[in-house]
Structures are given as structure tokens and as C-alpha cells.
Design a protein around this motif. Sequence first.
Motif, PDB file in Angstrom:
ATOM      1  N   TYR A   1      19.505 135.779  31.850  1.00 53.29           N
ATOM      2  CA  TYR A   1      19.560 134.810  32.953  1.00 53.29           C
ATOM      3  C   TYR A   1      18.390 134.967  33.918  1.00 53.29           C
ATOM      4  O   TYR A   1      18.569 135.014  35.123  1.00 53.29           O
ATOM      5  CB  TYR A   1      20.908 134.897  33.702  1.00 53.29           C
ATOM      6  CG  TYR A   1      22.059 134.682  32.768  1.00 53.29           C
ATOM      7  CD1 TYR A   1      22.341 133.416  32.281  1.00 53.29           C
ATOM      8  CD2 TYR A   1      22.836 135.751  32.313  1.00 53.29           C
ATOM      9  CE1 TYR A   1      23.378 133.210  31.368  1.00 53.29           C
ATOM     10  CE2 TYR A   1      23.866 135.559  31.402  1.00 53.29           C
ATOM     11  CZ  TYR A   1      24.121 134.291  30.930  1.00 53.29           C
ATOM     12  OH  TYR A   1      25.122 134.093  30.041  1.00 53.29           O
TER      13      TYR A   1
ATOM     14  N   HIS B   1      21.121 127.637  30.866  1.00 57.78           N
ATOM     15  CA  HIS B   1      22.076 128.702  31.183  1.00 57.78           C
ATOM     16  C   HIS B   1      23.360 128.108  31.762  1.00 57.78           C
ATOM     17  O   HIS B   1      24.463 128.482  31.377  1.00 57.78           O
ATOM     18  CB  HIS B   1      21.482 129.667  32.224  1.00 57.78           C
ATOM     19  CG  HIS B   1      20.305 130.454  31.735  1.00 57.78           C
ATOM     20  ND1 HIS B   1      19.238 130.765  32.544  1.00 57.78           N
ATOM     21  CD2 HIS B   1      20.031 130.995  30.525  1.00 57.78           C
ATOM     22  CE1 HIS B   1      18.358 131.475  31.859  1.00 57.78           C
ATOM     23  NE2 HIS B   1      18.807 131.614  30.630  1.00 57.78           N
TER      24      HIS B   1
ATOM     25  N   LYS C   1      12.540 142.019  25.753  1.00 57.37           N
ATOM     26  CA  LYS C   1      12.286 141.116  26.888  1.00 57.37           C
ATOM     27  C   LYS C   1      11.663 141.939  27.996  1.00 57.37           C
ATOM     28  O   LYS C   1      12.365 142.538  28.811  1.00 57.37           O
ATOM     29  CB  LYS C   1      13.596 140.511  27.379  1.00 57.37           C
ATOM     30  CG  LYS C   1      14.165 139.511  26.424  1.00 57.37           C
ATOM     31  CD  LYS C   1      14.999 138.490  27.145  1.00 57.37           C
ATOM     32  CE  LYS C   1      15.547 137.519  26.137  1.00 57.37           C
ATOM     33  NZ  LYS C   1      16.214 136.397  26.739  1.00 57.37           N
TER      34      LYS C   1
ATOM     35  N   ASP D   1      21.162 130.219  19.297  1.00 58.84           N
ATOM     36  CA  ASP D   1      19.976 130.987  18.894  1.00 58.84           C
ATOM     37  C   ASP D   1      20.381 132.361  18.346  1.00 58.84           C
ATOM     38  O   ASP D   1      19.580 133.036  17.705  1.00 58.84           O
ATOM     39  CB  ASP D   1      18.969 131.142  20.055  1.00 58.84           C
ATOM     40  CG  ASP D   1      19.607 131.436  21.404  1.00 58.84           C
ATOM     41  OD1 ASP D   1      20.704 130.913  21.677  1.00 58.84           O
ATOM     42  OD2 ASP D   1      19.002 132.182  22.187  1.00 58.84           O
TER      43      ASP D   1
ATOM     44  N   ARG E   1      22.644 125.551  21.534  1.00 56.70           N
ATOM     45  CA  ARG E   1      21.691 125.865  22.596  1.00 56.70           C
ATOM     46  C   ARG E   1      21.119 124.552  23.139  1.00 56.70           C
ATOM     47  O   ARG E   1      20.886 123.613  22.381  1.00 56.70           O
ATOM     48  CB  ARG E   1      20.569 126.715  21.991  1.00 56.70           C
ATOM     49  CG  ARG E   1      19.593 127.286  22.976  1.00 56.70           C
ATOM     50  CD  ARG E   1      18.518 128.054  22.224  1.00 56.70           C
ATOM     51  NE  ARG E   1      17.329 128.193  23.061  1.00 56.70           N
ATOM     52  CZ  ARG E   1      17.116 129.217  23.881  1.00 56.70           C
ATOM     53  NH1 ARG E   1      18.002 130.179  23.965  1.00 56.70           N
ATOM     54  NH2 ARG E   1      16.027 129.286  24.605  1.00 56.70           N
ATOM     55  N   THR E   2      20.910 124.481  24.445  1.00 47.76           N
ATOM     56  CA  THR E   2      20.321 123.279  25.045  1.00 47.76           C
ATOM     57  C   THR E   2      18.848 123.203  24.652  1.00 47.76           C
ATOM     58  O   THR E   2      18.103 124.173  24.834  1.00 47.76           O
ATOM     59  CB  THR E   2      20.446 123.336  26.587  1.00 47.76           C
ATOM     60  OG1 THR E   2      21.819 123.537  26.904  1.00 47.76           O
ATOM     61  CG2 THR E   2      19.932 122.068  27.237  1.00 47.76           C
TER      62      THR E   2
ATOM     63  N   VAL F   1      14.458 123.972  26.902  1.00 50.78           N
ATOM     64  CA  VAL F   1      14.284 124.824  28.075  1.00 50.78           C
ATOM     65  C   VAL F   1      14.595 126.275  27.712  1.00 50.78           C
ATOM     66  O   VAL F   1      15.529 126.544  26.964  1.00 50.78           O
ATOM     67  CB  VAL F   1      15.160 124.341  29.273  1.00 50.78           C
ATOM     68  CG1 VAL F   1      16.639 124.360  28.930  1.00 50.78           C
ATOM     69  CG2 VAL F   1      14.902 125.154  30.523  1.00 50.78           C
TER      70      VAL F   1
ATOM     71  N   SER G   1      13.838 130.585  29.375  1.00 49.23           N
ATOM     72  CA  SER G   1      13.213 131.439  30.404  1.00 49.23           C
ATOM     73  C   SER G   1      11.784 131.783  29.991  1.00 49.23           C
ATOM     74  O   SER G   1      10.876 131.804  30.831  1.00 49.23           O
ATOM     75  CB  SER G   1      14.004 132.736  30.567  1.00 49.23           C
ATOM     76  OG  SER G   1      15.329 132.469  30.904  1.00 49.23           O
ATOM     77  N   SER G   2      11.590 132.023  28.684  1.00 48.39           N
ATOM     78  CA  SER G   2      10.241 132.392  28.214  1.00 48.39           C
ATOM     79  C   SER G   2       9.238 131.297  28.547  1.00 48.39           C
ATOM     80  O   SER G   2       8.139 131.573  29.028  1.00 48.39           O
ATOM     81  CB  SER G   2      10.219 132.587  26.698  1.00 48.39           C
ATOM     82  OG  SER G   2      11.125 133.568  26.344  1.00 48.39           O
TER      83      SER G   2
ATOM     84  N   ARG H   1       8.504 131.216  32.187  1.00 52.57           N
ATOM     85  CA  ARG H   1       7.616 132.329  32.553  1.00 52.57           C
ATOM     86  C   ARG H   1       6.177 132.023  32.144  1.00 52.57           C
ATOM     87  O   ARG H   1       5.252 132.272  32.895  1.00 52.57           O
ATOM     88  CB  ARG H   1       8.087 133.627  31.880  1.00 52.57           C
ATOM     89  CG  ARG H   1       9.346 134.211  32.484  1.00 52.57           C
ATOM     90  CD  ARG H   1       9.562 135.636  32.013  1.00 52.57           C
ATOM     91  NE  ARG H   1       9.929 135.712  30.617  1.00 52.57           N
ATOM     92  CZ  ARG H   1      11.180 135.847  30.176  1.00 52.57           C
ATOM     93  NH1 ARG H   1      12.179 135.890  31.028  1.00 52.57           N
ATOM     94  NH2 ARG H   1      11.430 135.934  28.891  1.00 52.57           N
TER      95      ARG H   1
HETATM   96  N1  CTP Z   1      20.883 129.399  26.384  1.00 54.53           N
HETATM   97  C1  CTP Z   1      21.206 128.099  26.002  1.00 54.53           C
HETATM   98  N2  CTP Z   1      20.251 127.138  26.072  1.00 54.53           N
HETATM   99  C2  CTP Z   1      18.999 127.430  26.489  1.00 54.53           C
HETATM  100  C3  CTP Z   1      18.651 128.731  26.859  1.00 54.53           C
HETATM  101  C4  CTP Z   1      19.638 129.716  26.800  1.00 54.53           C
HETATM  102  O1  CTP Z   1      22.337 127.814  25.617  1.00 54.53           O
HETATM  103  N3  CTP Z   1      18.090 126.472  26.502  1.00 54.53           N
HETATM  104  C5  CTP Z   1      21.886 130.443  26.290  1.00 54.53           C
HETATM  105  C6  CTP Z   1      21.527 131.554  25.320  1.00 54.53           C
HETATM  106  O2  CTP Z   1      21.834 131.196  23.999  1.00 54.53           O
HETATM  107  C7  CTP Z   1      22.388 132.698  25.830  1.00 54.53           C
HETATM  108  C8  CTP Z   1      22.429 132.435  27.339  1.00 54.53           C
HETATM  109  O3  CTP Z   1      22.036 131.082  27.536  1.00 54.53           O
HETATM  110  O4  CTP Z   1      23.708 132.588  25.341  1.00 54.53           O
HETATM  111  C9  CTP Z   1      21.529 133.374  28.093  1.00 54.53           C
HETATM  112  O5  CTP Z   1      20.232 133.250  27.508  1.00 54.53           O
HETATM  113  P1  CTP Z   1      18.933 134.061  27.920  1.00 54.53           P
HETATM  114  O6  CTP Z   1      18.482 134.823  26.756  1.00 54.53           O
HETATM  115  O7  CTP Z   1      19.154 134.761  29.201  1.00 54.53           O
HETATM  116  O8  CTP Z   1      17.923 132.829  28.225  1.00 54.53           O
HETATM  117  P2  CTP Z   1      16.716 132.223  27.422  1.00 54.53           P
HETATM  118  O9  CTP Z   1      16.240 131.034  28.177  1.00 54.53           O
HETATM  119  O10 CTP Z   1      17.085 132.024  25.998  1.00 54.53           O
HETATM  120  O11 CTP Z   1      15.672 133.391  27.588  1.00 54.53           O
HETATM  121  P3  CTP Z   1      14.366 133.741  26.730  1.00 54.53           P
HETATM  122  O12 CTP Z   1      13.509 132.524  26.699  1.00 54.53           O
HETATM  123  O13 CTP Z   1      13.744 134.885  27.489  1.00 54.53           O
HETATM  124  O14 CTP Z   1      14.853 134.153  25.366  1.00 54.53           O
END
Ligand code: CTP
Length: 449
Positions: free
Chosen positions: A10, A17, A46, A95, A114-115, A118, A120-121, A124
Motif C-alpha cells: 500500500y 488498492h 520492493k 497478480d 486486479r484493477t 494503476v 505503486s511501481s 513511483r
Molecule cells: N492491487 C489491485 N489493483 C492494482 C494494484 C494493486 O487490485 N492496480 C492489489 C494487489 O493485488 C494487492 C493489493 O492491491 O492485493 C496491494 O498491492 P500492492 O502490492 O501494495 O500494490 P501495487 O500497486 O501492486 O504495488 P507494486 O506496483 O509495487 O507491485
Amino acid sequence: MVKVITYGTYDLLHYGHIRLLQRAKELGDYLIVGVTSDDFDKTRGKINVQQSLEERVKAVQATGIADKVIIEEYEGQKIDDIRKYGVDIFTVGSDWTGYFDYLNEYCKVVYLPRTEGVSSSEIRDQKQAVNIGLVGYEKYLNKVFNESKFVNGINVNAVCTTDSTEFSEELCSVDVMSDDLGKVLDAVDAVYIHSHPSVHYKQIKEALLAGKHVMCESPLAETQSECNELLELAKSKKLVLMESLRTAYSTAYSRMLLLIKGGKIGDIISIDATCTSLRTNSSAGENWSGMTAWGPTALLPVFQILGTNYDDILITSRCGEDKKIDNFSKIDITYPKAVATIKVGTGVKSEGELVISGTEGYIYVPAPWWKTDYFEVRYENPENNKRYFYQLDGEGIRYEWVSFLKMISAYTEGKETEADYFDSIDRDVSLAISNVVERFTSGDNVKYI
Ligand code: CTP
């Protein structure tokens, strides 16, 4: 009551999220959200999470969707949590499909779509894309390049080299490849320098004067006054000048320093550090002596633990005719109440261990201690001994990248004091290292054998 649990980092909370949390909640009546701790995230790869654990927990709490927020700290914790909280459903985004099937033994496992579009990566990456130029010719730069890919926000787009024979095809295909540092500086925001120490001063100065941030392999310069001049120049231009010594950025090493500072082995009386390799480095016509290749690394724990105000230093070197290239050097440093001995060499092989002796016990770091992920605190009574292990990924190079990036961000936002927190090597340590290199190159206090 149906209890649901989900886990995530998160970082920079986004609507992907939130949608996940909403749907997780709808699967039952009570939602537990596990937020991964910084250390656990590191072991999962991460390593450039932008927000602290506290900020991420607060953000999840602020959504008002979770009934309980917990911290995920260790591998295997999910099974413990499911049992402890009497969880009925475990859920994560698609994912992770298949990855958590083993939890079916304890509760129902649901993967939610998964949405799209979008993550976090991506946020960033967009938030801080820093273009970086690599400078040097050594094979080591391939590693540095590969490790940069683990860090969101780092984009190596240029290379300055006089000899690319050791470089991978991928590294050779960057946008700008030139032996002219000026051309590379025009294409980047920052440079990573891994060239021969004799050219560090010139290259760092040129980069700083061009307004670019610099991370440079230790020593920053071959004399203390040059090192000081560069640090002052960086400060006046509000640019990062970070000394690269991957050991300083390894978790085990930094935890070890904290234990020592906390008095775990009493007052420190002696430090013995050995770094040797059989490889003699002489690419591109430049020779890397034992001191050049290993001196700064071996000196690091000495200056970081005992400080830089020593009384006396004696360097004993086994050198060639020109007294420049040592294949083995021993440095004895005397402090008012402690001593340190370091042994460095290329073309000689020894046990590369680190021993730090104190009035109550000692710390033993096995070879190769400079790539440390493990150490032991040993006492007179072996029952009190303790072992510590911290995963080290990418030899610490990727953590250096993260620190460099975080320092650049802090400087860009005008928070220079915050940047200091990410710098693992203090200014006085940089100056002391360059001072020893200067003594060695000038022959001052050196006994040749
Ligand atoms: N998640 C989701 N849809 C997204 C991004 C995340 O449903 N677009 C979900 C992930 O599958 C997970 C939760 O949100 O169950 C937390 O995901 P997290 O790994 O913190 O976020 P990410 O955006 O996937 O981070 P990163 O890009 O660093 O992998």
C-alpha cells in the motif's frame, strides 16, 4: 461472522488498492489488512517503497474500510495470522494468482481481479524518473546497471567510457555512449562514477559544476583537501555527492553498527578487518593496487566505529619498484584507548573476516564480511552468544541506488537535512578515508617491505 484477511504494501495508496479493499470487505463481515513492514518488503524485492510503514498504515486506516490493520513482518506469518484471528477467507489481487494456494489448507483463498492501469511501481516511476549516466570501464558496472533495474525511478540512459569491452550488450545499447564526459552530463541528472581513483576528483568536479548529482566509488578523491573541496562544492551547489561503498548500505552491517553503539559488546578495544582478492585489476592501462581496490572498504568499520580522531597510523606495504602498486598492505591505527589493524591485498589470499573486540564480548563477521548478511555476537559464556541474519540482495548495490535516489528527491524538494539520513557515510569518514589514501600515495608514514 465471516472474517477476511488481505495483505499488501500500500505504498502511495491508489484507487487500485481502494477497490481491492472494498471488494475484500464485501467477501465477509470483518476485514483485517496486513501492511508489510519495510524489512519484509526488502526481502520481497520492493526496495524503493516511498512511504514509511507508519504512513502506509495510516493511509489504509484512513480509508475506513479495514476493521483491523496489522503489520506483516516475517515469512510464514500469514498462516499464523489466519489461525490467530480465526480467518475464513484470504484474498489478494489476481497478480498473485496461484501463489497463495497453499493457504487453502487453512481457509478459503480468493483472487480478486486486479484493477487495470494503476500500480505503486508506476506511480513511483512517474514521480521521480532520474536519468543516470554510468562512468568507468570495469565489468562491475554491468552489476550496477542490472541492480538499477530493481529501483523504480532510476533510468540509466548514458555511459561514459574509454573501454566498453567488458560491458554487456544491453549496457552498450543505452541512448548516449561516449568517452566525452561532457556529452554524457548533458543527457543526465546524475552520474555514478566507478573509474580509477586518480580521475575521481576531475570527474566529480566536472559533474558538480555541470549541476549534476554524483555517486562515486570510494575514495572520492586521492587527497583530503580535494575531497573536502568536492564536498564543499556539492554543498554550495545543493547537489548530492554520495560516497559509494556497498557495505555501508547492507542491512546486516548497519544493524551491527547500531548494536555496537548500543553497548552490546562494551567499549571497543580493537578492530581487525581483512579484505583480499587474487584478481589483479589492470584494465584500461590502470593498475588497482591493494589499497586502491580494498583500502576504503576495510577502513570503513574502523572509522565508523572508533571515529576519525586517531593518534597514529602506520602503513606497511609490500610494493613493486615504483612504490605505487602494493599487492599487500597492513595499516595499524592507534587511538587513545583502542587499536585497529586492516590488511588489504590484491594478489594475495587470506580469510576476509572482521573481528570487533570489546570489553564485554566481540563481534565476528565471517568472510566475505564486506558482503555481509550474517554476524555473531560472542561472549565469554557461549550460552549468551547471538546470531544475526539479514537478507542481502544484490550485494547491497540496489540499496545504494535507493539511498542515492532518496537523497536526490530530498535535495530536489529542498530538504537537505532529511537527505543526510539516507547517507550512510558521514563527511568526516569520507575525509579520513581520502586522508589515508593520500598518505599511501605520497609515501608519508609508509614502511615499504
Ligand atoms: N492491487 C489491485 N489493483 C492494482 C494494484 C494493486 O487490485 N492496480 C492489489 C494487489 O493485488 C494487492 C493489493 O492491491 O492485493 C496491494 O498491492 P500492492 O502490492 O501494495 O500494490 P501495487 O500497486 O501492486 O504495488 P507494486 O506496483 O509495487 O507491485
